[in-house]
Design an enzyme around this catalytic site. Structure first.
Site, PDB file in Angstrom:
ATOM      1  CG  ASP A  11      -1.213 -25.224  27.857  1.00  0.00           C
ATOM      2  OD1 ASP A  11      -0.518 -26.267  27.753  1.00  0.00           O
ATOM      3  OD2 ASP A  11      -2.258 -25.159  28.535  1.00  0.00           O
ATOM      4  CG  ASP A  16      -5.596 -24.998  27.887  1.00  0.00           C
ATOM      5  OD1 ASP A  16      -5.383 -26.156  27.518  1.00  0.00           O
ATOM      6  OD2 ASP A  16      -4.875 -24.396  28.692  1.00  0.00           O
ATOM      7  CB  VAL A 138      -5.424 -23.823  32.984  1.00  0.00           C
ATOM      8  CG1 VAL A 138      -6.366 -23.572  34.155  1.00  0.00           C
ATOM      9  CG2 VAL A 138      -5.726 -22.876  31.828  1.00  0.00           C
ATOM     10  CG  HIS A 254      -6.950 -32.163  33.276  1.00  0.00           C
ATOM     11  ND1 HIS A 254      -6.928 -33.135  34.242  1.00  0.00           N
ATOM     12  CD2 HIS A 254      -6.608 -32.785  32.123  1.00  0.00           C
ATOM     13  CE1 HIS A 254      -6.567 -34.295  33.701  1.00  0.00           C
ATOM     14  NE2 HIS A 254      -6.377 -34.112  32.418  1.00  0.00           N
ATOM     15  CG  ASP A 255      -6.740 -26.551  31.517  1.00  0.00           C
ATOM     16  OD1 ASP A 255      -6.280 -26.379  30.371  1.00  0.00           O
ATOM     17  OD2 ASP A 255      -6.090 -27.099  32.435  1.00  0.00           O
TER      18      ASP A 255
HETATM   19  O1  RIB Z   1      -2.076 -32.136  32.773  1.00  0.00           O
HETATM   20  C1  RIB Z   1      -3.179 -31.450  32.260  1.00  0.00           C
HETATM   21  C2  RIB Z   1      -2.797 -30.072  31.863  1.00  0.00           C
HETATM   22  O2  RIB Z   1      -1.807 -30.105  30.850  1.00  0.00           O
HETATM   23  C3  RIB Z   1      -3.965 -29.269  31.254  1.00  0.00           C
HETATM   24  O3  RIB Z   1      -3.799 -27.914  31.550  1.00  0.00           O
HETATM   25  C4  RIB Z   1      -3.801 -29.501  29.782  1.00  0.00           C
HETATM   26  O4  RIB Z   1      -4.332 -28.418  29.002  1.00  0.00           O
HETATM   27  C5  RIB Z   1      -2.309 -29.538  29.659  1.00  0.00           C
HETATM   28  O5  RIB Z   1      -1.861 -28.191  29.569  1.00  0.00           O
HETATM   29 CA    CA Z   2      -3.822 -26.303  29.769  1.00  0.00          CA
END
Ligand code: RIB
Ligand code: CA
Length: 330
Positions: A11, A16, A138, A254-255
């Site tokens: 997303d 991402d 993700v 994170h991703d």
């Molecule tokens: O909580 C973090 C996630 O939420 C990640 O994938 C960020 O891109 C959002 O989608």
């Molecule tokens: Ca994401």
């Protein structure tokens, strides 16, 4: 060496975009396709950002548009009002600050998404593959859950589903819910209960790898892609700081951390086989990952929750992928 076949569901969004780069530039992965979902922004933006990133990386990977809203969440009137949600966008000194801006700071995409819907691509590819494929999800799990509902037998074509989602110690979108799970709790529960092998990268795991100015400088030294990722990282820190989401000058990508754990699963230092559910009751804990740690709660599903990742080895993998871009661009 045989590359691991993956399908990336995104997303796009800031982290991402880094995940797409790290996956596509890794010589250990073969990205068969990128499916796009709603989440950080509505689908029209997440799709455009994904296309911009694919073009910027000079990739020949098909992109498929998926679902633009959660499976059923909007059907419950007033459901989204029940929780104190994190502010991810507000006007500060006349500037609209959003942690995931509508458009990535890249040229408008000149490439198009495939005509086929993401869920059809997932079902057809997974149903007929001769080699098992790893799904790397993700964003909210709407596309994956819809594909599983369309044809549950696709599990046979799935090596594992590696998910960035859920949280144990604290949420981000709400006090207890992580954004991807919060944006479609029913989809998350459907995927967790699908019977597929799942590795779940919670905020606890992804926040064990934080990036700030120092790491951005390292990214910039790698390649033209690394320069973009370094700038994106520092902009992410600036905005999260302005929005009171971080106060240490560092954020988790994170991703990208999740993709690194697909490239090399051994960077995960704490992984537990646990009984997991997702709350979709629409109350204060809507979207929360609920892990049953009671003695008798023997996990019924092959769901493994990651709590910690080796920071240094994860960053090495990110840098290795980004360095690879220079040769790709030649
Ligand atoms: O909580 C973090 C996630 O939420 C990640 O994938 C960020 O891109 C959002 O989608
Ligand atoms: Ca994401």
């Amino acid at each position: 060496m045989e590359r691991k076949k993956i399908i990336l569901d995104v997303d796009t969004g800031t982290d991402d975009a880094v995940a797409i780069a790290v996956a596509a530039l890794s010589e250990k992965l073969e990205v068969l396709g990128i499916t796009v979902t709603h989440g950080n922004q509505p689908l029209c933006y997440t799709l455009e950002n994904t296309l911009r990133m694919v073009e910027f990386l000079k990739l020949n990977i098909p992109v498929y548009a998926g679902c633009n809203e959660p499976m059923v969440q909007y059907l419950t009137a007033g459901r989204l009002l029940n929780v104190r949600r994190q502010t991810i966008e507000k006007v500060i000194n006349g500037e609209t600050v959003s942690i995931h801006q509508k458009y990535l700071d890249l040229p408008k995409a000149s490439i198009q998404a495939e005509a086929k819907h993401a869920c059809s691509f997932l079902v057809e590819t997974l149903k007929h593959t001769t080699e098992k494929i790893t799904i790397v999800a993700v964003g909210p799990l709407t596309n994956i859950a819809m594909a599983l509902r369309m044809d549950p037998s696709i599990c046979k074509g799935i090596e594992e589903i590696v998910i960035m989602g859920g949280a144990i110690a604290h949420g981000n979108r709400t006090p207890v819910a992580e954004a991807n799970f919060y944006d479609d709790p029913e989809a998350a529960q459907i995927v967790l209960k699908s019977g597929c092998k799942i590795r779940l990268f919670t905020l606890d795991a992804t926040e064990s790898v934080l990036c700030g100015h120092e790491e951005a400088e390292e990214f910039r030294k790698t390649s033209y892609v690394g320069q973009f990722v370094g700038d994106l990282t520092e902009e992410f820190v600036r905005k999260c700081t302005l929005l009171n989401i971080c106060d240490c000058g560092k954020v988790s990508i994170h991703d990208a951390v999740t993709v690194c754990a697909v490239i090399d699963p051994s960077i995960v230092t704490d992984l537990r086989h646990q009984f997991c559910d997702v709350d979709f009751s629409g109350g204060f804990s809507d979207g929360q990952l609920v892990v049953d740690t009671r003695m008798f709660a023997k996990p019924a599903d092959p769901v493994y929750v990651a709590y910690k990742v080796d920071r240094d080895r994860c960053l090495e993998l990110m840098l290795h992928s980004l360095k690879h871009a220079e040769t790709e661009a030649d």
